[in-house]
Design a protein around this motif. Structure first.
Motif, PDB file in Angstrom:
ATOM      1  N   SER A   1      69.736   7.113  46.460  1.00 56.94           N
ATOM      2  CA  SER A   1      69.566   5.658  46.356  1.00 56.94           C
ATOM      3  C   SER A   1      70.642   5.042  45.457  1.00 56.94           C
ATOM      4  CB  SER A   1      68.183   5.309  45.823  1.00 56.94           C
ATOM      5  OG  SER A   1      68.050   5.675  44.449  1.00 56.94           O
ATOM      6  N   GLU A   2      70.750   3.727  45.523  1.00 54.19           N
ATOM      7  CA  GLU A   2      71.776   3.020  44.765  1.00 54.19           C
ATOM      8  C   GLU A   2      71.548   3.203  43.269  1.00 54.19           C
ATOM      9  OE1 GLU A   2      71.441   1.505  48.759  1.00 54.19           O
ATOM     10  OE2 GLU A   2      69.961   1.843  47.213  1.00 54.19           O
TER      11      GLU A   2
ATOM     12  N   ASN B   1      69.149  -4.400  45.562  1.00 51.96           N
ATOM     13  CA  ASN B   1      69.288  -3.862  46.924  1.00 51.96           C
ATOM     14  C   ASN B   1      68.856  -2.402  47.008  1.00 51.96           C
ATOM     15  OD1 ASN B   1      71.482  -2.981  45.344  1.00 51.96           O
ATOM     16  ND2 ASN B   1      72.777  -2.665  47.155  1.00 51.96           N
TER      17      ASN B   1
ATOM     18  N   ASN C   1      56.052   1.107  44.890  1.00 51.47           N
ATOM     19  CA  ASN C   1      56.613   2.337  45.461  1.00 51.47           C
ATOM     20  C   ASN C   1      55.821   3.503  44.880  1.00 51.47           C
ATOM     21  OD1 ASN C   1      58.407   4.370  46.505  1.00 51.47           O
ATOM     22  ND2 ASN C   1      59.439   4.405  44.511  1.00 51.47           N
TER      23      ASN C   1
ATOM     24  N   THR D   1      67.257   1.137  47.736  1.00 49.86           N
ATOM     25  CA  THR D   1      66.639   1.728  48.919  1.00 49.86           C
ATOM     26  C   THR D   1      65.994   3.049  48.526  1.00 49.86           C
ATOM     27  OG1 THR D   1      68.667   2.896  49.539  1.00 49.86           O
ATOM     28  CG2 THR D   1      68.343   0.686  50.455  1.00 49.86           C
ATOM     29  N   GLY D   2      65.297   3.664  49.477  1.00 48.63           N
ATOM     30  CA  GLY D   2      64.642   4.936  49.230  1.00 48.63           C
ATOM     31  C   GLY D   2      63.182   4.752  48.878  1.00 48.63           C
ATOM     32  N   SER D   3      62.487   5.884  48.715  1.00 53.88           N
ATOM     33  CA  SER D   3      61.066   5.843  48.387  1.00 53.88           C
ATOM     34  C   SER D   3      60.712   7.027  47.505  1.00 53.88           C
ATOM     35  CB  SER D   3      60.220   5.873  49.664  1.00 53.88           C
ATOM     36  OG  SER D   3      60.450   7.075  50.388  1.00 53.88           O
TER      37      SER D   3
ATOM     38  N   ARG E   1      64.325   6.771  44.524  1.00 54.05           N
ATOM     39  CA  ARG E   1      64.463   5.316  44.472  1.00 54.05           C
ATOM     40  C   ARG E   1      64.776   4.903  43.025  1.00 54.05           C
ATOM     41  NH1 ARG E   1      63.063   0.858  47.767  1.00 54.05           N
ATOM     42  NH2 ARG E   1      62.572  -1.005  46.567  1.00 54.05           N
TER      43      ARG E   1
END
Length: 206
Positions: free
Chosen positions: A205-206, A80, A109, A82-84, A88
């Protein structure tokens, strides 16, 4: 960026065990071989054989100090994620506590070339992008030769690293030009043995 290579599928039933002479730094049970921020016990989570970064608690490092070594690391980012870019799933492995090998989800990415997974951070990009998608395990096998210094503290010869990522060579006896700062030029400061450290990166991010 390096060209993308599909690393192939891992065997469903394959279970890797450590060689008989290995120094097992994480056995899936506890962090007794590690120290957390400020020399205290690590606050990262261990559950069902997996060690997970606990965001905001700081980097962790081995109690034992090392010079030359071979290191086997298995890592993944959450499905799951997220981010870029660099925000990330960013982390890193610090050889002797100073020289970072990047961990990042740059599977589809884009980021700067020497910030990709498998980079000698801010120095040398990987030869290939061999990442598996989020939720799947990646494997680094790192062969590291520590730098040596003269009596006066100047460099005798620099550190070198070879990295095999998911079965593909991505760093081939690469010279490490000094420490690996986010900003500034790399430089060497004389040292003896050092720890292996794992990064708690401050991205959201996670």
């Amino acid at each position: 960026e390096g060209s993308v290579v599909n690393p192939g599928q891992s065997s469903v039933n394959a279970v890797m065990t450590a060689p008989s002479d290995a120094n097992v730094l994480f056995d899936g049970k506890d962090l007794s071989a590690w120290i957390g921020k400020d020399g205290k016990a690590p606050k990262w989570d261990v559950k069902e054989g997996v060690l997970t970064v606990k965001k905001g608690t700081g980097d962790i490092r081995t109690k034992q100090m090392f010079e030359d070594f071979q290191l086997h690391v298995e890592w993944k980012v959450p499905v799951n994620i997220t981010g870029s870019g660099q925000a990330r799933g960013n982390s890193g492995i610090f050889l002797q506590g100073r020289y970072e090998i990047q961990i990042l989800d740059n599977y589809k990415n884009r980021t700067y070339s020497n910030g990709q997974a498998g980079s000698v951070y801010k120095q040398t990009p990987p030869l290939k992008n061999v990442l598996r998608p989020p939720g799947e395990w990646n494997v680094y096998d790192i062969i590291y030769t520590a730098p040596r210094f003269k009596i006066d503290g100047t460099i005798l010869y620099p550190a070198r690293v070879t990295i095999i990522h998911n079965g593909v060579v991505i760093q081939n006896n690469t010279e490490i030009r000094g420490h690996t700062p986010f900003v500034g030029l790399p430089k060497y400061t004389a040292q003896g043995k050092g720890p292996i450290a794992l990064q708690d990166h401050p991205d959201p991010s996670e």
